[in-house]
Design a protein around this motif. Structure first.
Motif, PDB file in Angstrom:
ATOM      1  N   TYR A   1     -37.869  -2.146  93.428  1.00 14.71           N
ATOM      2  CA  TYR A   1     -36.986  -2.072  94.605  1.00 14.71           C
ATOM      3  C   TYR A   1     -37.762  -1.720  95.866  1.00 14.71           C
ATOM      4  N   SER A   2     -38.604  -0.676  95.775  1.00 15.47           N
ATOM      5  CA  SER A   2     -39.269  -0.192  96.999  1.00 15.47           C
ATOM      6  C   SER A   2     -40.341  -1.152  97.499  1.00 15.47           C
ATOM      7  N   ASN A   3     -40.752  -2.121  96.644  1.00 12.79           N
ATOM      8  CA  ASN A   3     -41.690  -3.154  97.136  1.00 12.79           C
ATOM      9  C   ASN A   3     -40.939  -4.284  97.827  1.00 12.79           C
ATOM     10  N   ILE A   4     -39.688  -4.488  97.416  1.00 11.15           N
ATOM     11  CA  ILE A   4     -38.905  -5.610  97.967  1.00 11.15           C
ATOM     12  C   ILE A   4     -38.144  -5.185  99.218  1.00 11.15           C
ATOM     13  N   ILE A   5     -37.604  -3.956  99.182  1.00 14.09           N
ATOM     14  CA  ILE A   5     -36.789  -3.457 100.308  1.00 14.09           C
ATOM     15  C   ILE A   5     -37.602  -2.440 101.106  1.00 14.09           C
ATOM     16  N   LYS A   6     -38.000  -2.879 102.324  1.00 16.53           N
ATOM     17  CA  LYS A   6     -38.901  -2.037 103.128  1.00 16.53           C
ATOM     18  C   LYS A   6     -38.168  -0.914 103.847  1.00 16.53           C
ATOM     19  N   ARG A   7     -36.878  -1.162 104.174  1.00 15.91           N
ATOM     20  CA  ARG A   7     -36.114  -0.123 104.898  1.00 15.91           C
ATOM     21  C   ARG A   7     -34.841   0.176 104.111  1.00 15.91           C
ATOM     22  N   PRO A   8     -34.980   1.033 103.077  1.00 18.21           N
ATOM     23  CA  PRO A   8     -33.793   1.387 102.284  1.00 18.21           C
ATOM     24  C   PRO A   8     -32.773   2.125 103.159  1.00 18.21           C
ATOM     25  N   MET A   9     -31.510   1.988 102.818  1.00 19.69           N
ATOM     26  CA  MET A   9     -30.454   2.705 103.521  1.00 19.69           C
ATOM     27  C   MET A   9     -29.277   2.900 102.567  1.00 19.69           C
ATOM     28  N   ASP A  10     -28.583   4.030 102.721  1.00 17.72           N
ATOM     29  CA  ASP A  10     -27.426   4.338 101.876  1.00 17.72           C
ATOM     30  C   ASP A  10     -26.531   5.301 102.642  1.00 17.72           C
ATOM     31  N   PHE A  11     -25.323   5.530 102.129  1.00 19.55           N
ATOM     32  CA  PHE A  11     -24.355   6.357 102.872  1.00 19.55           C
ATOM     33  C   PHE A  11     -24.849   7.801 103.060  1.00 19.55           C
ATOM     34  N   SER A  12     -25.550   8.359 102.071  1.00 21.37           N
ATOM     35  CA  SER A  12     -25.989   9.761 102.231  1.00 21.37           C
ATOM     36  C   SER A  12     -27.030   9.880 103.340  1.00 21.37           C
ATOM     37  N   THR A  13     -27.854   8.854 103.480  1.00 22.72           N
ATOM     38  CA  THR A  13     -28.864   8.858 104.558  1.00 22.72           C
ATOM     39  C   THR A  13     -28.186   8.704 105.921  1.00 22.72           C
ATOM     40  N   ILE A  14     -27.163   7.844 105.963  1.00 23.26           N
ATOM     41  CA  ILE A  14     -26.405   7.677 107.219  1.00 23.26           C
ATOM     42  C   ILE A  14     -25.736   9.009 107.593  1.00 23.26           C
ATOM     43  N   LYS A  15     -25.179   9.680 106.597  1.00 23.33           N
ATOM     44  CA  LYS A  15     -24.517  10.978 106.856  1.00 23.33           C
ATOM     45  C   LYS A  15     -25.518  11.984 107.423  1.00 23.33           C
ATOM     46  N   GLN A  16     -26.704  11.993 106.829  1.00 21.25           N
ATOM     47  CA  GLN A  16     -27.745  12.933 107.290  1.00 21.25           C
ATOM     48  C   GLN A  16     -28.151  12.601 108.730  1.00 21.25           C
ATOM     49  N   LYS A  17     -28.238  11.307 109.024  1.00 21.63           N
ATOM     50  CA  LYS A  17     -28.624  10.903 110.390  1.00 21.63           C
ATOM     51  C   LYS A  17     -27.550  11.299 111.407  1.00 21.63           C
ATOM     52  N   ILE A  18     -26.275  11.231 110.978  1.00 17.30           N
ATOM     53  CA  ILE A  18     -25.202  11.685 111.886  1.00 17.30           C
ATOM     54  C   ILE A  18     -25.371  13.186 112.146  1.00 17.30           C
ATOM     55  N   ASP A  19     -25.582  13.941 111.057  1.00 19.95           N
ATOM     56  CA  ASP A  19     -25.704  15.401 111.191  1.00 19.95           C
ATOM     57  C   ASP A  19     -26.926  15.789 112.022  1.00 19.95           C
ATOM     58  N   ASP A  20     -27.967  14.954 111.972  1.00 24.02           N
ATOM     59  CA  ASP A  20     -29.184  15.236 112.758  1.00 24.02           C
ATOM     60  C   ASP A  20     -29.118  14.607 114.148  1.00 24.02           C
ATOM     61  N   ASN A  21     -27.930  14.089 114.490  1.00 26.68           N
ATOM     62  CA  ASN A  21     -27.730  13.444 115.812  1.00 26.68           C
ATOM     63  C   ASN A  21     -28.765  12.356 116.092  1.00 26.68           C
ATOM     64  N   GLU A  22     -29.107  11.602 115.066  1.00 25.14           N
ATOM     65  CA  GLU A  22     -30.110  10.532 115.259  1.00 25.14           C
ATOM     66  C   GLU A  22     -29.489   9.265 115.846  1.00 25.14           C
TER      67      GLU A  22
ATOM     68  N   ASN B   1     -32.508   3.846  93.124  1.00 25.57           N
ATOM     69  CA  ASN B   1     -33.619   4.444  92.393  1.00 25.57           C
ATOM     70  C   ASN B   1     -34.447   3.349  91.709  1.00 25.57           C
ATOM     71  N   ASP B   2     -35.752   3.364  91.972  1.00 31.40           N
ATOM     72  CA  ASP B   2     -36.627   2.334  91.385  1.00 31.40           C
ATOM     73  C   ASP B   2     -36.521   2.259  89.864  1.00 31.40           C
ATOM     74  N   ASN B   3     -36.128   3.382  89.254  1.00 30.06           N
ATOM     75  CA  ASN B   3     -36.028   3.364  87.775  1.00 30.06           C
ATOM     76  C   ASN B   3     -34.885   2.443  87.326  1.00 30.06           C
ATOM     77  N   PHE B   4     -33.851   2.333  88.181  1.00 35.33           N
ATOM     78  CA  PHE B   4     -32.719   1.469  87.806  1.00 35.33           C
ATOM     79  C   PHE B   4     -32.842   0.106  88.464  1.00 35.33           C
ATOM     80  N   ALA B   5     -33.721   0.018  89.460  1.00 33.42           N
ATOM     81  CA  ALA B   5     -33.870  -1.243  90.207  1.00 33.42           C
ATOM     82  C   ALA B   5     -35.355  -1.560  90.282  1.00 33.42           C
ATOM     83  N   PRO B   6     -35.883  -2.228  89.276  1.00 27.51           N
ATOM     84  CA  PRO B   6     -37.328  -2.485  89.190  1.00 27.51           C
ATOM     85  C   PRO B   6     -37.888  -3.096  90.477  1.00 27.51           C
TER      86      PRO B   6
END
Ligand code: OEZ
Length: 121
Positions: free
Chosen positions: A44-65, A37-42
């Motif tokens: 962040y979204s300008n420095i990291i262009k392709r964010p990724m985390d376990f919940s997003t990976i889980k969603q991608k598995i469920d969406d068969n991506e 979250n940018d509020n906790f990581a000043p």
């Protein structure tokens, strides 16, 4: 006999779910469980262009991506490398990412994956 819902999942999805659960165990503080979250990581979204985390990976598995194990492994590496890019060495997050990456890749070696291979049949 009627297959249970979990057994109806595609073989690759079942394998990736199993691998994801094992990787998540290596993140006891849940630093990688949700998008940073940018509020906790000043800035962040300008420095990291392709964010990724376990919940997003889980969603991608469920969406068969994920069409292959390598795509899954790439997202896992992206998640860890993002943390090692944004957070300075020596910080709790940089150290956690380095540890997670090494522990995770050890679980993803062919020797470790071969026994799970029969889940793909
Ligand atoms: C989902 O992300 C998080 C969730 C919870 C926490 C957290 O509990 N941080 C406490 C440990 C000292 C405050 C940190 C994070 C977190 C991960 C990260 C990553 C992964 O870069 N991060 C970077 C800067 C600030 N916070 C974080």
């Amino acid at each position: 006999c009627v297959l249970k819902a979990s057994q109806k999942r595609r073989p690759l999805s079942r394998l990736l779910e199993q691998l994801l659960r094992n990787l998540e165990k290596r993140d006891p503080n849940q630093f990688f469980a949700w998008p940073v979250n940018d509020n906790f990581a000043p800035n962040y979204s300008n420095i990291i262009k392709r964010p990724m985390d376990f919940s997003t990976i889980k969603q991608k598995i469920d969406d068969n991506e994920y069409k292959s194990l390598n795509c899954f492994i790439s997202d896992f590496k992206l998640m860890c490398n993002n943390a090692m890019k944004y957070n300075k060495p020596g910080t709790v997050y940089h150290k956690a990412a380095k540890r997670l990456l090494h522990a995770g890749l050890k679980q993803l070696t062919p020797q470790k994956l071969r026994p799970l291979g029969n889940m793909l049949t």
